[in-house]
Scaffold this motif. Structure first.
Motif, mmCIF file in Angstrom:
data_model
loop_
_atom_site.group_PDB
_atom_site.id
_atom_site.type_symbol
_atom_site.label_atom_id
_atom_site.label_comp_id
_atom_site.label_asym_id
_atom_site.label_seq_id
_atom_site.Cartn_x
_atom_site.Cartn_y
_atom_site.Cartn_z
ATOM 1 N N MET A 29 0.835 -1.201 0.000
ATOM 2 C CA MET A 29 0.000 0.000 0.000
ATOM 3 C C MET A 29 0.871 1.252 0.000
ATOM 4 S SD MET A 29 -3.106 1.103 -0.133
ATOM 5 C CE MET A 29 -4.206 -0.196 0.427
ATOM 6 N N GLY A 30 1.991 1.189 0.725
ATOM 7 C CA GLY A 30 2.912 2.322 0.736
ATOM 8 C C GLY A 30 3.479 2.600 -0.649
ATOM 9 N N ILE A 31 3.806 1.533 -1.380
ATOM 10 C CA ILE A 31 4.314 1.699 -2.745
ATOM 11 C C ILE A 31 3.224 2.259 -3.654
ATOM 12 C CG2 ILE A 31 5.184 0.481 -4.777
ATOM 13 C CD1 ILE A 31 6.561 -1.476 -2.854
ATOM 14 N N GLY A 32 2.006 1.713 -3.528
ATOM 15 C CA GLY A 32 0.891 2.221 -4.317
ATOM 16 C C GLY A 32 0.586 3.674 -4.000
ATOM 17 N N PHE A 33 0.740 4.050 -2.744
ATOM 18 C CA PHE A 33 0.525 5.414 -2.283
ATOM 19 C C PHE A 33 1.394 6.382 -3.072
ATOM 20 C CE2 PHE A 33 1.116 8.791 0.990
ATOM 21 C CZ PHE A 33 -0.216 9.094 1.220
ATOM 22 N N LEU A 34 2.650 6.005 -3.271
ATOM 23 C CA LEU A 34 3.590 6.878 -3.973
ATOM 24 C C LEU A 34 3.482 6.734 -5.485
ATOM 25 C CD1 LEU A 34 6.497 6.343 -1.497
ATOM 26 C CD2 LEU A 34 5.271 8.469 -1.862
ATOM 27 N N ALA A 35 3.084 5.561 -5.953
ATOM 28 C CA ALA A 35 2.929 5.369 -7.403
ATOM 29 C C ALA A 35 1.841 6.293 -7.950
ATOM 30 C CB ALA A 35 2.596 3.915 -7.710
ATOM 31 N N VAL A 36 0.747 6.434 -7.218
ATOM 32 C CA VAL A 36 -0.302 7.338 -7.685
ATOM 33 C C VAL A 36 0.171 8.788 -7.595
ATOM 34 C CG1 VAL A 36 -2.168 5.761 -7.081
ATOM 35 C CG2 VAL A 36 -1.454 7.474 -5.421
ATOM 36 N N GLY A 37 1.087 9.066 -6.645
ATOM 37 C CA GLY A 37 1.673 10.397 -6.571
ATOM 38 C C GLY A 37 2.522 10.710 -7.790
ATOM 39 N N PHE A 38 3.252 9.706 -8.254
ATOM 40 C CA PHE A 38 4.060 9.842 -9.464
ATOM 41 C C PHE A 38 3.154 10.166 -10.653
ATOM 42 C CE2 PHE A 38 6.159 8.298 -13.247
ATOM 43 C CZ PHE A 38 7.505 8.600 -13.060
ATOM 44 N N LEU A 39 2.068 9.396 -10.775
ATOM 45 C CA LEU A 39 1.121 9.620 -11.865
ATOM 46 C C LEU A 39 0.471 10.995 -11.747
ATOM 47 C CD1 LEU A 39 -0.518 8.582 -14.295
ATOM 48 C CD2 LEU A 39 -2.121 7.562 -12.655
ATOM 49 N N ASN B 20 -3.397 11.366 -1.985
ATOM 50 C CA ASN B 20 -2.047 11.607 -2.474
ATOM 51 C C ASN B 20 -2.043 11.908 -3.971
ATOM 52 O OD1 ASN B 20 0.767 11.754 -1.773
ATOM 53 N ND2 ASN B 20 1.063 9.907 -2.998
ATOM 54 N N PHE B 21 -2.946 11.272 -4.711
ATOM 55 C CA PHE B 21 -3.052 11.541 -6.151
ATOM 56 C C PHE B 21 -3.389 13.011 -6.398
ATOM 57 C CE2 PHE B 21 -5.707 11.761 -10.021
ATOM 58 C CZ PHE B 21 -4.770 11.321 -10.959
ATOM 59 N N PHE B 22 -4.386 13.513 -5.676
ATOM 60 C CA PHE B 22 -4.788 14.901 -5.894
ATOM 61 C C PHE B 22 -3.800 15.888 -5.267
ATOM 62 C CE2 PHE B 22 -8.868 12.850 -6.818
ATOM 63 C CZ PHE B 22 -9.176 13.485 -8.004
ATOM 64 N N TYR B 23 -3.109 15.465 -4.216
ATOM 65 C CA TYR B 23 -2.042 16.305 -3.667
ATOM 66 C C TYR B 23 -0.978 16.536 -4.743
ATOM 67 C CZ TYR B 23 2.164 17.577 -1.069
ATOM 68 O OH TYR B 23 3.315 18.207 -0.640
ATOM 69 N N ASP B 24 -0.600 15.462 -5.450
ATOM 70 C CA ASP B 24 0.457 15.567 -6.450
ATOM 71 C C ASP B 24 -0.041 16.093 -7.791
ATOM 72 O OD1 ASP B 24 2.989 14.713 -5.220
ATOM 73 O OD2 ASP B 24 1.881 12.892 -4.774
ATOM 74 N N ILE B 25 -1.322 16.361 -7.900
ATOM 75 C CA ILE B 25 -1.838 17.106 -9.047
ATOM 76 C C ILE B 25 -1.816 18.596 -8.741
ATOM 77 C CG2 ILE B 25 -4.007 17.717 -10.211
ATOM 78 C CD1 ILE B 25 -4.637 14.877 -10.562
ATOM 79 N N SER B 26 -1.976 18.937 -7.469
ATOM 80 C CA SER B 26 -2.218 20.337 -7.110
ATOM 81 C C SER B 26 -1.116 20.946 -6.247
ATOM 82 C CB SER B 26 -3.580 20.448 -6.414
ATOM 83 O OG SER B 26 -3.639 19.578 -5.279
ATOM 84 N N ILE B 27 -1.291 20.946 -4.948
ATOM 85 C CA ILE B 27 -0.407 21.744 -4.094
ATOM 86 C C ILE B 27 1.011 21.182 -4.016
ATOM 87 C CG2 ILE B 27 -2.406 22.446 -2.724
ATOM 88 C CD1 ILE B 27 -1.336 20.748 -0.444
ATOM 89 N N GLY B 28 1.195 19.904 -4.391
ATOM 90 C CA GLY B 28 2.544 19.352 -4.395
ATOM 91 C C GLY B 28 3.414 19.999 -5.454
ATOM 92 N N PRO B 29 3.114 19.815 -6.744
ATOM 93 C CA PRO B 29 3.955 20.411 -7.787
ATOM 94 C C PRO B 29 3.788 21.916 -7.936
ATOM 95 C CG PRO B 29 2.114 19.232 -8.776
ATOM 96 C CD PRO B 29 2.080 18.922 -7.315
ATOM 97 N N VAL B 30 2.569 22.432 -7.792
ATOM 98 C CA VAL B 30 2.335 23.864 -8.015
ATOM 99 C C VAL B 30 3.083 24.707 -6.990
ATOM 100 C CG1 VAL B 30 0.567 25.669 -8.104
ATOM 101 C CG2 VAL B 30 0.123 23.445 -9.130
ATOM 102 N N CYS B 31 3.296 24.173 -5.802
ATOM 103 C CA CYS B 31 4.053 24.895 -4.780
ATOM 104 C C CYS B 31 5.423 25.311 -5.310
ATOM 105 C CB CYS B 31 4.211 24.018 -3.535
ATOM 106 S SG CYS B 31 5.492 24.574 -2.386
#
Length: 544
Positions: A355-365, A422-433
């Motif tokens: 689950m931890g790996i999947g957590f970050l894989a969706v972040g990558f996507l 995590n998916f939506f974090y890495d769509i929005s405030i993660g990279p846009v920051c």
């Protein structure tokens, strides 16, 4: 009274023949000549605005490559805390370093806190410390020194056989790792044209995700080993990144913006030629850099840490600090404890690692998905809408945890919602920051402004590093999914702040951003404010 921002020659400015900006076609126009400067700059600005993403990729392949190369340091920065968070769930590590509690070995919350403090403390001290050498010796030299120090300090982690020694290695290593969070976005914003600036600064977030994903994957692969190699191999793999970076370091170009600020216009021209194809008029690009630096000197923006908090720079620093700190307040530090969090929530060890790996894989996507959105919709809209969605998801996770007896399907639902979060974090405030902190800061204080933002984020990270083990450990608060209420509430406050303070910076050159901030244009009007480049005068905000 508003300063006159009309372009003119700085009094007393003299240029040697060798330092004049030029390339390719015809005689070079002196940067200090007011009668010749405006047309040259207007052409360059029009070229910047007309350049599409595809065209920029074709014209600046070297800039893209070197920006991505320097961002490799962020992978090391992200790998280390993710590695530690996974070690707390690794059976062999718990056996060698932990103590028995109710029939199982665990690492105590105080030791989890101490070990995990290395990275956030490093972001505070290391980030602030990086500002001075980056300005004095350049981005490239500072980057190389940090990689050499990182390679040396990994030895302490690799040979550690006690928590005390490992703590020393993590604290010292963290001081250096914190520098990469400043170097990467600063460098990316200074070597890339406007059309790809947002993508390459947001790429820093992808490097965070890659480092975290590798940390999870490596630990998942070695967790079944029944000796010290279960945790020694992950530590040793950090040398791979050091070797890759040092192997290509000699060819890394220096930032042309840094060279211009140090009066090395000729060197800046050579670097710009290396970063772009032969079709690009380097003379125009250099003229824009020189003029933007002159404008910031005229506006007395300065180049010290104190200048980050003076005049108009105070608003710009606030925005950078705010968007970076929002990452922590919305719950991103849970990623460092992801596997352990899933394990304590009720998932078996193997499934918790998966689950931890999947957590970050969706972040990558998610980060990759964010790129076309950043190009099309800008910064403000994506940041605020994404943050609003994160608030809702965290609150739902908290509500599910209130179901009596928490059946197994609830645990899986919470874990799945964390993946979606995590998916939506890495769509929005993660990279846009990382886009915003690179664009909101003035060029003369960019490295220091990003350092202040990184340090503030690191300081909050220290607080979360202390708090989270106590909130999730079974021998402490054992909050489990109720952490959703905690982080959802904090993210809600951040959303209110962002709505009123985070402007739209898409499609603006650094000079235009200087003008917008100098005129105190309201946040909601940033995206539509018109600047006449012939006079550097725009409509008053009240007239829009």
């Amino acid at each position: 009274m508003e300063k006159d921002l009309t372009r003119h020659a700085t009094a007393g400015t003299e240029e040697n023949e060798d330092d004049r900006a030029g390339s390719g076609a015809g005689p070079v126009k002196p940067v200090g000549d007011p009668t010749l400067l405006d047309p040259h700059l207007d052409q360059a600005i029009q070229f910047e605005h007309s350049l599409t993403f595809t065209q920029a990729c074709k014209l600046y392949p070297a800039a893209i490559g070197w920006s991505a190369f320097v961002s490799l340091g962020v992978i090391m920065l992200a790998f280390d805390p993710q590695l530690l968070g996974n070690l707390y769930a690794m059976p062999r590590f718990k056996l060698d370093f932990g103590y028995e509690y109710e029939g199982e070995f665990i690492i105590s919350a105080p030791w989890q806190t101490g070990l995990s403090m290395g990275n956030p403390i490093g972001q505070v001290v290391g980030a602030l410390g990086a500002g001075y050498p980056m300005e004095k010796y350049g981005r490239k030299s500072t980057f190389g020194a940090c990689v050499i120090l990182t390679a040396a300090l990994i030895f302490i982690q690799f040979f550690a056989r006690s928590l005390e020694v490992l703590l020393v290695g993590e604290l010292l290593g963290g001081l250096v790792l914190g520098c990469y969070a400043v170097i990467a976005p600063t460098y990316a914003s200074e070597v890339c044209p406007l059309a790809i600036r947002g993508i390459l600064t947001s790429y820093v977030n992808l490097c965070f995700v890659i480092g975290q994903l590798l940390g999870n994957s490596v630990c998942a692969g070695t967790s079944k080993l029944d000796d010290h190699w279960a945790y020694s191999i992950p530590f040793a793999l950090q040398w791979v990144w050091c070797a890759i970076i040092l192997g290509g370091f000699a060819w890394v170009p220096e930032s042309p913006w840094w060279l211009v600020r140090h009066g090395r216009n000729k060197d800046a021209e050579v670097v710009l030629r290396r970063l772009a194809s032969e079709k690009v008029d380097i003379g125009q690009t250099l003229a824009v850099i020189v003029e933007t630096d002159r404008l910031e000197q005229e506006l007395e923006m300065g180049s010290t840490y104190w200048d980050c908090f003076r005049g108009v720079n105070l608003r710009r620093t606030e925005i950078s600090v705010g968007v970076y700190c929002t990452q922590v307040l919305s719950g991103i530090y849970l990623i460092n404890y992801g596997t352990n969090f899933f394990n304590l929530a009720g998932l078996p060890t193997d499934q918790a690692f998966n689950m931890g790996i999947g957590f970050l894989a969706v972040g990558f996507l998610g980060t990759i998905v964010s790129w076309p959105l950043i190009v099309r919709y800008g910064r403000r809209t994506i940041y605020n809408s994404g943050l609003a969605l994160l608030v809702v998801l965290q609150l739902i996770i908290g509500i599910l945890d209130c179901i009596p007896d928490r059946p197994s399907n609830v645990v899986w639902a919470q874990s799945s919602l964390m993946l979606i979060w995590n998916f939506f974090y890495d769509i929005s405030i993660g990279p846009v920051c990382f886009v915003i902190i690179s664009e909101a800061s003035a060029t003369r204080v960019r490295s220091k402004s990003i350092a202040v933002a990184t340090a503030a984020q690191g300081a909050l990270g220290c607080a979360m590093t202390v708090a989270i083990p106590y909130m999730i450990n079974p021998d402490q608060a054992n909050m489990q999914g109720k952490l959703g209420f905690f982080f959802g509430g904090l993210a809600g406050f951040c959303l209110v702040w962002a709505y009123f303070r985070v402007p739209e910076t898409r499609g603006r050159t650094f000079e235009e951003l200087d003008i917008l901030f100098e005129r105190k244009v309201p946040t909601r009007l940033f995206g539509e404010y018109v600047i006449d480049h012939g006079t550097a005068r725009g409509d008053n905000p009240e007239d829009l």
